[in-house]
Write a protein that holds these residues in place. Structure first.
Motif, mmCIF file in Angstrom:
data_model
loop_
_atom_site.group_PDB
_atom_site.id
_atom_site.type_symbol
_atom_site.label_atom_id
_atom_site.label_comp_id
_atom_site.label_asym_id
_atom_site.label_seq_id
_atom_site.Cartn_x
_atom_site.Cartn_y
_atom_site.Cartn_z
ATOM 1 N N GLY A 1 0.811 -1.211 0.000
ATOM 2 C CA GLY A 1 0.000 0.000 0.000
ATOM 3 C C GLY A 1 0.846 1.262 0.000
ATOM 4 N N ALA A 2 1.927 1.259 0.771
ATOM 5 C CA ALA A 2 2.808 2.431 0.836
ATOM 6 C C ALA A 2 3.530 2.636 -0.495
ATOM 7 C CB ALA A 2 3.816 2.270 1.967
ATOM 8 N N ILE A 3 3.950 1.554 -1.130
ATOM 9 C CA ILE A 3 4.597 1.671 -2.439
ATOM 10 C C ILE A 3 3.608 2.222 -3.468
ATOM 11 C CG2 ILE A 3 5.545 0.328 -4.361
ATOM 12 C CD1 ILE A 3 6.875 -1.464 -2.245
ATOM 13 N N THR A 4 2.372 1.743 -3.408
ATOM 14 C CA THR A 4 1.353 2.222 -4.341
ATOM 15 C C THR A 4 1.072 3.707 -4.134
ATOM 16 O OG1 THR A 4 0.351 0.031 -4.361
ATOM 17 C CG2 THR A 4 -1.008 1.858 -5.150
ATOM 18 N N ALA A 5 0.896 4.119 -2.872
ATOM 19 C CA ALA A 5 0.600 5.524 -2.578
ATOM 20 C C ALA A 5 1.781 6.426 -2.946
ATOM 21 C CB ALA A 5 0.256 5.685 -1.104
ATOM 22 N N LEU B 1 4.341 10.174 -6.913
ATOM 23 C CA LEU B 1 5.446 10.470 -7.825
ATOM 24 C C LEU B 1 4.982 10.678 -9.272
ATOM 25 C CD1 LEU B 1 8.115 7.924 -6.541
ATOM 26 C CD2 LEU B 1 8.242 10.414 -6.401
ATOM 27 N N THR B 2 3.909 9.995 -9.670
ATOM 28 C CA THR B 2 3.494 10.040 -11.068
ATOM 29 C C THR B 2 2.386 11.041 -11.343
ATOM 30 O OG1 THR B 2 1.910 8.248 -10.707
ATOM 31 C CG2 THR B 2 4.130 7.638 -11.446
ATOM 32 N N GLY C 1 1.326 18.442 -7.393
ATOM 33 C CA GLY C 1 2.308 19.521 -7.254
ATOM 34 C C GLY C 1 2.414 20.111 -5.863
ATOM 35 N N GLY C 2 3.347 21.030 -5.732
ATOM 36 C CA GLY C 2 3.514 21.785 -4.493
ATOM 37 C C GLY C 2 4.027 20.966 -3.333
ATOM 38 N N LEU C 3 3.852 21.520 -2.161
ATOM 39 C CA LEU C 3 4.347 20.903 -0.932
ATOM 40 C C LEU C 3 3.623 19.603 -0.622
ATOM 41 C CD1 LEU C 3 6.221 21.142 1.509
ATOM 42 C CD2 LEU C 3 4.438 22.452 2.644
ATOM 43 N N GLY C 4 2.339 19.512 -0.995
ATOM 44 C CA GLY C 4 1.571 18.295 -0.722
ATOM 45 C C GLY C 4 2.171 17.077 -1.387
ATOM 46 N N SER C 5 2.650 17.231 -2.609
ATOM 47 C CA SER C 5 3.247 16.119 -3.331
ATOM 48 C C SER C 5 4.560 15.683 -2.686
ATOM 49 C CB SER C 5 3.473 16.500 -4.787
ATOM 50 O OG SER C 5 4.065 15.432 -5.481
ATOM 51 N N VAL C 6 5.375 16.664 -2.302
ATOM 52 C CA VAL C 6 6.647 16.348 -1.645
ATOM 53 C C VAL C 6 6.382 15.683 -0.296
ATOM 54 C CG1 VAL C 6 8.742 17.331 -0.659
ATOM 55 C CG2 VAL C 6 7.875 18.182 -2.826
ATOM 56 N N LEU C 7 5.415 16.206 0.441
ATOM 57 C CA LEU C 7 5.066 15.631 1.735
ATOM 58 C C LEU C 7 4.546 14.206 1.564
ATOM 59 C CD1 LEU C 7 4.809 16.077 4.778
ATOM 60 C CD2 LEU C 7 2.496 16.929 4.353
ATOM 61 N N ALA C 8 3.727 13.972 0.535
ATOM 62 C CA ALA C 8 3.213 12.630 0.269
ATOM 63 C C ALA C 8 4.349 11.665 -0.053
ATOM 64 C CB ALA C 8 2.213 12.670 -0.878
ATOM 65 N N GLN C 9 5.345 12.126 -0.804
ATOM 66 C CA GLN C 9 6.485 11.275 -1.141
ATOM 67 C C GLN C 9 7.311 10.943 0.100
ATOM 68 O OE1 GLN C 9 8.643 13.248 -4.248
ATOM 69 N NE2 GLN C 9 6.816 13.488 -5.505
ATOM 70 N N VAL C 10 7.541 11.933 0.944
ATOM 71 C CA VAL C 10 8.337 11.718 2.153
ATOM 72 C C VAL C 10 7.611 10.777 3.115
ATOM 73 C CG1 VAL C 10 9.254 12.854 4.218
ATOM 74 C CG2 VAL C 10 9.592 13.891 1.981
ATOM 75 N N VAL C 11 6.324 11.023 3.325
ATOM 76 C CA VAL C 11 5.549 10.162 4.228
ATOM 77 C C VAL C 11 5.445 8.751 3.650
ATOM 78 C CG1 VAL C 11 3.263 9.798 5.224
ATOM 79 C CG2 VAL C 11 4.295 12.065 5.277
ATOM 80 N N GLY C 12 5.289 8.627 2.333
ATOM 81 C CA GLY C 12 5.229 7.310 1.705
ATOM 82 C C GLY C 12 6.531 6.539 1.869
ATOM 83 N N CYS C 13 7.654 7.215 1.677
ATOM 84 C CA CYS C 13 8.951 6.553 1.866
ATOM 85 C C CYS C 13 9.153 6.149 3.322
ATOM 86 C CB CYS C 13 10.080 7.468 1.405
ATOM 87 S SG CYS C 13 10.138 7.668 -0.385
#
Length: 103
Positions: A46-50, A55-56, A61-73
């Motif tokens: 699930g974390a890899i999917t999210a 990422l795709t 965009g914006g901070l939300g996308s970066v935050l989503a990537q960091v939290v997902g990792c």
């Protein structure tokens, strides 16, 4: 989906999980815990999917996308630690039942 509903569901699941685990006898806690840690593999998927979705999707965009990537990792790393730790604990637990060889 409404974020407030998601927060309410998270809080309800946290409270229910606390009371369920609190009532498990100590004798059963370790086998159940090691089995449930193996289910963290689902969390990893699930974390890899999210994270892949974050990422795709450039339109997020914006901070939300970066935050989503960091939290997902972070979710991937923590779930992987949980899986390997659970298997390590299970291995140690099963070693207690092995007969010692005499020389």
């Amino acid at each position: 989906m409404n974020p407030i509903i998601l927060v309410v569901v998270f809080i309800a699941c946290t409270i229910a999980g606390y009371f369920i685990i609190k009532n498990v006898p100590s004798l059963l806690h370790t086998p159940l815990m090691s089995g449930m840690n193996a289910l963290s593999g689902v969390t990893i998927v699930g974390a890899i999917t999210a994270t892949g979705y974050a990422l795709t999707r450039p339109e997020i965009g914006g901070l939300g996308s970066v935050l989503a990537q960091v939290v997902g990792c972070l979710a991937i790393v923590l779930a992987a630690i949980n899986v390997f730790g659970g298997f390590g604990i299970t291995h140690r637990m099963l070693q207690m039942f092995n007969k010692k060889k005499k020389n």
